[in-house]
Design a protein around this motif. Structure first.
Motif, PDB file in Angstrom:
ATOM      1  N   UNK A  31       7.520  10.535  -3.972  1.00 53.94           N
ATOM      2  CA  UNK A  31       6.171   9.917  -3.049  1.00 53.94           C
ATOM      3  C   UNK A  31       5.266   9.294  -4.013  1.00 53.94           C
ATOM      4  N   UNK A  32       5.042   9.522  -5.218  1.00 58.69           N
ATOM      5  CA  UNK A  32       4.082   9.004  -6.035  1.00 58.69           C
ATOM      6  C   UNK A  32       4.160   7.289  -6.131  1.00 58.69           C
ATOM      7  N   UNK A  33       5.374   6.633  -6.147  1.00 64.86           N
ATOM      8  CA  UNK A  33       5.655   5.647  -6.402  1.00 64.86           C
ATOM      9  C   UNK A  33       5.338   4.650  -5.088  1.00 64.86           C
ATOM     10  N   UNK A  34       5.021   5.483  -4.047  1.00 62.22           N
ATOM     11  CA  UNK A  34       4.432   4.666  -2.772  1.00 62.22           C
ATOM     12  C   UNK A  34       3.175   3.953  -2.885  1.00 62.22           C
ATOM     13  N   UNK A  35       2.684   4.530  -4.006  1.00 61.35           N
ATOM     14  CA  UNK A  35       1.049   3.772  -4.291  1.00 61.35           C
ATOM     15  C   UNK A  35       1.191   2.430  -4.684  1.00 61.35           C
ATOM     16  N   UNK A  36       2.333   2.091  -5.687  1.00 59.87           N
ATOM     17  CA  UNK A  36       2.208   0.885  -5.986  1.00 59.87           C
ATOM     18  C   UNK A  36       3.790   0.318  -5.763  1.00 59.87           C
ATOM     19  N   UNK A  37       4.655   0.938  -4.901  1.00 56.29           N
ATOM     20  CA  UNK A  37       5.852   0.332  -4.569  1.00 56.29           C
ATOM     21  C   UNK A  37       5.733  -1.177  -4.226  1.00 56.29           C
ATOM     22  N   UNK A  38       4.798  -1.172  -3.245  1.00 56.83           N
ATOM     23  CA  UNK A  38       4.661  -2.584  -2.463  1.00 56.83           C
ATOM     24  C   UNK A  38       4.293  -3.628  -3.609  1.00 56.83           C
ATOM     25  N   UNK A  39       3.344  -3.278  -4.526  1.00 56.53           N
ATOM     26  CA  UNK A  39       2.752  -4.162  -5.543  1.00 56.53           C
ATOM     27  C   UNK A  39       4.054  -4.662  -6.175  1.00 56.53           C
ATOM     28  N   UNK A  40       4.887  -3.815  -6.648  1.00 54.56           N
ATOM     29  CA  UNK A  40       6.173  -4.134  -7.582  1.00 54.56           C
ATOM     30  C   UNK A  40       7.205  -4.954  -6.653  1.00 54.56           C
ATOM     31  N   UNK A  41       7.437  -4.898  -5.412  1.00 59.56           N
ATOM     32  CA  UNK A  41       8.311  -5.591  -4.475  1.00 59.56           C
ATOM     33  C   UNK A  41       7.822  -6.774  -4.351  1.00 59.56           C
ATOM     34  N   UNK A  42       6.137  -6.987  -4.254  1.00 64.31           N
ATOM     35  CA  UNK A  42       5.750  -8.478  -4.183  1.00 64.31           C
ATOM     36  C   UNK A  42       5.963  -9.215  -5.565  1.00 64.31           C
ATOM     37  N   UNK A  43       5.823  -8.592  -6.468  1.00 66.09           N
ATOM     38  CA  UNK A  43       5.926  -9.159  -7.910  1.00 66.09           C
ATOM     39  C   UNK A  43       7.180  -9.539  -8.286  1.00 66.09           C
ATOM     40  N   UNK A  44       8.297  -8.734  -8.168  1.00 71.48           N
ATOM     41  CA  UNK A  44       9.569  -8.757  -8.613  1.00 71.48           C
ATOM     42  C   UNK A  44      10.656  -9.360  -7.501  1.00 71.48           C
ATOM     43  N   UNK A  45      10.357  -9.308  -6.246  1.00 70.14           N
ATOM     44  CA  UNK A  45      11.118  -9.721  -5.165  1.00 70.14           C
ATOM     45  C   UNK A  45      12.001  -8.566  -4.582  1.00 70.14           C
ATOM     46  N   UNK A  46      12.480  -8.343  -3.548  1.00 66.99           N
ATOM     47  CA  UNK A  46      13.061  -7.261  -3.018  1.00 66.99           C
ATOM     48  C   UNK A  46      14.746  -6.930  -3.823  1.00 66.99           C
ATOM     49  N   UNK A  47      15.418  -8.249  -3.952  1.00 62.02           N
ATOM     50  CA  UNK A  47      16.702  -8.006  -4.693  1.00 62.02           C
ATOM     51  C   UNK A  47      16.703  -7.606  -6.106  1.00 62.02           C
ATOM     52  N   UNK A  48      15.671  -7.926  -6.926  1.00 60.15           N
ATOM     53  CA  UNK A  48      15.339  -7.520  -8.104  1.00 60.15           C
ATOM     54  C   UNK A  48      15.057  -6.111  -8.279  1.00 60.15           C
ATOM     55  N   UNK A  49      14.020  -5.637  -7.243  1.00 60.19           N
ATOM     56  CA  UNK A  49      13.714  -4.162  -7.129  1.00 60.19           C
ATOM     57  C   UNK A  49      14.813  -3.217  -6.785  1.00 60.19           C
ATOM     58  N   UNK A  50      15.586  -3.616  -5.668  1.00 56.58           N
ATOM     59  CA  UNK A  50      16.798  -2.962  -5.390  1.00 56.58           C
ATOM     60  C   UNK A  50      17.833  -2.798  -6.575  1.00 56.58           C
ATOM     61  N   UNK A  51      17.918  -4.015  -7.349  1.00 52.46           N
ATOM     62  CA  UNK A  51      18.814  -3.868  -8.670  1.00 52.46           C
ATOM     63  C   UNK A  51      18.274  -2.708  -9.536  1.00 52.46           C
ATOM     64  N   UNK A  52      17.005  -2.892  -9.691  1.00 47.58           N
ATOM     65  CA  UNK A  52      16.373  -1.676 -10.719  1.00 47.58           C
ATOM     66  C   UNK A  52      16.653  -0.340 -10.033  1.00 47.58           C
ATOM     67  N   UNK A  53      16.605  -0.220  -8.872  1.00 45.24           N
ATOM     68  CA  UNK A  53      16.917   0.944  -8.302  1.00 45.24           C
ATOM     69  C   UNK A  53      18.379   1.418  -8.379  1.00 45.24           C
ATOM     70  N   UNK A  54      19.134   0.474  -8.176  1.00 46.77           N
ATOM     71  CA  UNK A  54      20.444   1.015  -8.681  1.00 46.77           C
ATOM     72  C   UNK A  54      20.918   1.450 -10.077  1.00 46.77           C
ATOM     73  N   UNK A  55      20.070   0.489 -10.901  1.00 51.64           N
ATOM     74  CA  UNK A  55      20.328   1.022 -12.395  1.00 51.64           C
ATOM     75  C   UNK A  55      19.550   2.440 -12.527  1.00 51.64           C
ATOM     76  N   UNK A  56      18.398   2.669 -11.903  1.00 60.35           N
ATOM     77  CA  UNK A  56      17.826   3.966 -12.027  1.00 60.35           C
ATOM     78  C   UNK A  56      18.823   5.134 -11.522  1.00 60.35           C
ATOM     79  N   UNK A  57      19.508   4.669 -10.493  1.00 57.57           N
ATOM     80  CA  UNK A  57      20.225   5.747  -9.733  1.00 57.57           C
ATOM     81  C   UNK A  57      21.486   6.133 -10.790  1.00 57.57           C
TER      82      UNK A  57
END
Length: 217
Positions: A31-57
């Motif tokens: 829940x903590x990333x919800x504070x800045x998740x929107x900013x990350x998605x806006x900066x990197x784009x949806x697909x790059x963000x999801x790519x980082x999530x897959x790597x993180x998983x």
């Protein structure tokens, strides 16, 4: 998530206090990333963000997999559990924005909450199915099978991400495939970021002035 507490109690002999701390750290990651998740998605784009999530998983699963059978593995398991929570939170936000941006304006004006609700419902149904399956696997075959299930889910998302990159390249090189309005692949390869104003619910004109490789610069 459903089986971690049993594994910590039965294999690592952790008491209730330790298990509570591990879960608290996991929920902070969720829940903590919800504070800045929107900013990350806006900066990197949806697909790059999801790519980082897959790597993180994969990273979180690997930490748990490597340290689960070690007597001193609880700290590493906790870190892996934290990473898993962060991945879920940020990935969920990316999916929500993806759904909203891919809808036609007429659909959104009619009932935007309906489409968002469908997206959220699908996510939670599959999350519930995964939790039930993990519990059954844990009882029948052990914790490693649960981790292998996690790898399978992460692998499925990795395939989806690869397809998204392929579609992005296809849209660039084949003009006929380019939609007349912004799709869920809106500037997915941009490393320079998407201005906050572009994360809107209304379709906008899509142009391709740089190649995918150039947009990575």
């Amino acid at each position: 998530m459903a089986t971690i507490s049993s594994e910590l109690r039965d294999f690592h002999q952790c008491d209730f206090a330790v298990i509570t701390i591990v879960y608290s750290i996991h929920y902070v990651g969720m829940y903590a990333p919800g504070v800045f998740a929107g900013h990350i998605i806006a900066k990197w784009g949806i697909i790059i963000t999801v790519t980082m999530c897959v790597i993180g998983a994969f990273t979180g699963l690997t930490l748990i997999y490597l340290f689960n059978e070690r007597s001193d593995g609880v700290p590493a398991i906790t870190v892996g559990f934290f990473v898993g929570g962060t991945v879920f939170s940020t990935g969920f936000s990316s999916g929500s924005i993806c759904v909203q941006k891919s809808l036609r304006s007429s659909e959104m004006e009619l009932n935007p909450a309906r489409f968002q609700g469908i997206h959220d419902g699908i996510v939670y149904v599959f999350a519930g199915m995964a939790s039930i399956t993990a519990s059954i696997l844990y009882q029948v075959t052990g914790f490693k099978s649960v981790l292998e299930l996690g790898y399978s889910v992460a692998g499925a998302f990795a395939i989806i991400v690869v397809l998204a990159y392929v579609l992005s390249w296809a849209e660039f090189f084949v003009p006929a495939l380019r939609p007349s309005s912004v799709s869920f692949l809106d500037r997915p390869l941009s490393g320079k970021g998407i201005p906050a104003g572009e994360i809107s619910l209304a379709p906008t004109t899509k142009t391709a002035t740089t190649s995918p490789l150039q947009s990575l610069a």
